[in-house]
Structure formats: C-alpha cells, structure tokens
Design an enzyme around this catalytic site. Structure first.
Site, PDB file in Angstrom:
ATOM      1  N   CYS A  94     -61.331 -17.402  -6.999  1.00 55.27           N
ATOM      2  CA  CYS A  94     -60.716 -16.761  -8.164  1.00 55.27           C
ATOM      3  C   CYS A  94     -60.512 -15.246  -8.008  1.00 55.27           C
ATOM      4  O   CYS A  94     -59.617 -14.830  -7.288  1.00 55.27           O
ATOM      5  CB  CYS A  94     -61.519 -17.114  -9.407  1.00 55.27           C
ATOM      6  N   ARG A 128     -54.897 -17.534 -20.878  1.00 60.90           N
ATOM      7  CA  ARG A 128     -55.912 -17.906 -19.883  1.00 60.90           C
ATOM      8  C   ARG A 128     -55.737 -19.381 -19.514  1.00 60.90           C
ATOM      9  O   ARG A 128     -55.436 -20.222 -20.367  1.00 60.90           O
ATOM     10  CB  ARG A 128     -57.317 -17.671 -20.432  1.00 60.90           C
ATOM     11  N   HIS A 194     -63.866 -22.839  -9.488  1.00 62.06           N
ATOM     12  CA  HIS A 194     -65.282 -22.514  -9.637  1.00 62.06           C
ATOM     13  C   HIS A 194     -66.025 -23.841  -9.748  1.00 62.06           C
ATOM     14  O   HIS A 194     -65.463 -24.899  -9.519  1.00 62.06           O
ATOM     15  CB  HIS A 194     -65.513 -21.739 -10.938  1.00 62.06           C
TER      16      HIS A 194
HETATM   17  N1  GLN Z   1     -59.833 -11.497 -13.480  1.00 59.80           N
HETATM   18  C1  GLN Z   1     -59.223 -12.592 -12.904  1.00 59.80           C
HETATM   19  C2  GLN Z   1     -58.355 -13.435 -13.829  1.00 59.80           C
HETATM   20  O1  GLN Z   1     -58.686 -13.707 -14.979  1.00 59.80           O
HETATM   21  C3  GLN Z   1     -60.294 -13.422 -12.199  1.00 59.80           C
HETATM   22  C4  GLN Z   1     -61.182 -14.242 -13.078  1.00 59.80           C
HETATM   23  C5  GLN Z   1     -62.186 -15.094 -12.336  1.00 59.80           C
HETATM   24  O2  GLN Z   1     -62.630 -14.762 -11.229  1.00 59.80           O
HETATM   25  N2  GLN Z   1     -62.614 -16.180 -12.956  1.00 59.80           N
HETATM   26  O3  GLN Z   1     -57.309 -13.822 -13.416  1.00 59.80           O
END
Ligand code: GLN
Length: 274
Positions: A94, A128, A194
């Site tokens: 990520c 998101r 993840h």
């Molecule tokens: N900041 C990044 C995003 O939201 C990475 C987030 C993460 O590593 N889960 O795209």
C-alpha cells in the site's frame, strides 16, 4: 541455510497487521528448516540493502510517507535500487508500494516523488477503497487466489515495464477500474493487500523464500522444503477466508468477476466454492 529478512521502517509503516507478514516469513522459513533473522531498519540508517535476502515494507498514511520519501532521497534510495536490480525479493504494501512508483500525487499542490523502481504512478482519489479483496495471480507455478484487505484512496496506474500481481475478483485493486492489482518488477512486488497478507497466502510466502534462496544459494525451495504435510494450517486459513469472503460477496455481487472466479475454481478446486 540462513535467510536475513530486512523489515523497512517498521515503526512508521505498519497498518492492519502488516508486521504479521514478517512473522509469517520468519516462521515459514523455520518450518522449511531454514535459519531466519529479522533486522529492522528505519529512518536515517544507512545500510547496504542488497546484503539482505528479503525486504519488506508495510503501509502508512501520507504523514509517514512524506518522511520516508525524504529518507529515500537522502539515505536509502540508491541502496534500494541496487538491491532490486540485483533481484532481491521485496514486498511493499500500500503506502510502501506507492512510494516505489514514480510519484504519488497527494493533492493539486503536493506530489511525493517516488523511487521509480516500479513503473507505476498514483493519484489520491476522493473516495477510500476499503474492503476484503480476492485476486487471481499468475505469479506462481499455477494460478492462485490471494486474499487480503485494502484501505486506500490512492489510485495506481501501471506502465508497460511492470506486470500486475493479479486480476481483481473482489475489491478495488490498483484503481477500482482496470481490475489489475499490484505490480511486479523483477522480484519486487507492490500490492494494496494488507491483512496481513502472507499468513493467509502461503504460496506467496514460499515464493518470496524460494526467490531468496535462489539468489543466495542458487537453488529454490523445492530441494529443501520440510512442509510436505497436507494439513498445512495456512492453506486452511486461506480456504476459510476465501470461502467466507466469497460467500458474502456472491450475495451482493453484480460484477463481471464471478465467471472468472468460477472458471478459476474449476481449474483449481476449492472445497465448497464452485
Ligand atoms: N496513504 C495511502 C492511501 O490512502 C496509503 C494508505 C495505506 O497504506 N493503507 O492511498
């Protein structure tokens, strides 16, 4: 035989159990009869990364990514590039994945320059992308499902010098549009998964270990594996998660993904999943 695992920025990049990937690597290496050592490396430490056997970097938010971006520029960039070109197996999740690309555009005013190791770029989106993810990956000797969890707003787009890690069956993947997930260059993998990812996808853990052995000792896992028994706990964990997630998803799924998953499950049967 010994494997030296380098965990990059564990104090800054550790979301949704990313650290569990390192535990899984170590434990699985031990189950294979290997010695495993984990070394943690964070900001300002100047290290020759090619000396290690496996690199891992987890995810983090924009705040941490800024710090790491500066550290790449000042301290570790060239060492990391050298290690990747030398074929080190490297898993970046990520926020870590985004920084291996050419840039991450956080806003109109702010762009974090990445290392350009992976031919990808990322732009922050307004929504998101959160949820369980299932992909089918061709990275292994046979196509395999990978299960994970994603939470990102960044949308990543691949250039011609990388291959996707897999095709999205469930979830968003790189950008929620083109059904690619992750990116592969040499033995470096960037992914939005993840989870932690590795305990639930043992073939991925073994792929990293095997590539590390090939690079260090000239021969991969097949010669030395001691996990021969059918009752592989991690395989069972994978099947359980996959079954649960797909069962829930099938109730709501309207996407074009199901046919692909069905044809995959016919080729690689998973009990209770066709
Ligand atoms: N900041 C990044 C995003 O939201 C990475 C987030 C993460 O590593 N889960 O795209």
């Amino acid at each position: 035989m010994k494997l030296r695992i380098c965990h990059l920025y564990p104090d800054l990049m550790n979301l949704y159990g990313d650290r569990g990937n390192v535990l899984a690597l170590r434990r699985r290496a031990e189950w294979h009869g290997l010695d495993a050592e984990v070394v943690e490396v964070s900001l300002e430490a100047k290290v020759e990364l090619a000396r290690y056997d496996i690199l891992f970097m987890g995810g983090g938010q924009d705040k941490e990514q800024r710090l790491i971006c500066a550290d790449f520029k000042k301290v570790k960039g060239s060492s990391l590039r050298e290690a990747v070109e030398d074929g080190i197996p490297f898993l970046a999740v990520c926020g870590g994945y985004q920084l291996l690309g050419s840039y991450y555009r956080i806003s109109r005013k702010e762009v974090l320059e990445g290392l350009g190791i992976l031919d990808v770029y990322t732009k922050a989106g307004t929504k998101r992308m959160i949820g369980n993810t299932v992909i089918i990956s061709e990275l292994f000797s046979q196509p395999r499902t990978l299960v994970g969890f994603e939470n990102h707003s960044g949308k990543t787009y691949l250039g011609p010098r990388v291959k996707p890690l897999g095709t999205v069956v469930l979830g968003f993947g790189n950008n929620g549009k083109d059904r690619t997930e992750g990116a592969v260059y040499r033995n470096t993998i960037g992914t939005y998964l993840h989870g932690p990812l590795l305990p639930k996808n043992p073939w991925f853990t073994d792929w990293l270990i095997s590539k590390a052995l090939e690079r260090r000792y000239g021969k991969g896992l097949s010669g030395c594996s001691r996990i021969g028994h059918a009752e592989d706990l991690e395989e069972r964990a994978h099947k359980a998660v996959l079954g649960l997630v797909m069962k829930r998803a099938k109730r709501t799924m309207t996407s074009s993904c199901l046919p692909e998953f069905r044809s995959y499950s016919q080729r690689t049967p998973h009990p209770g999943l066709s």
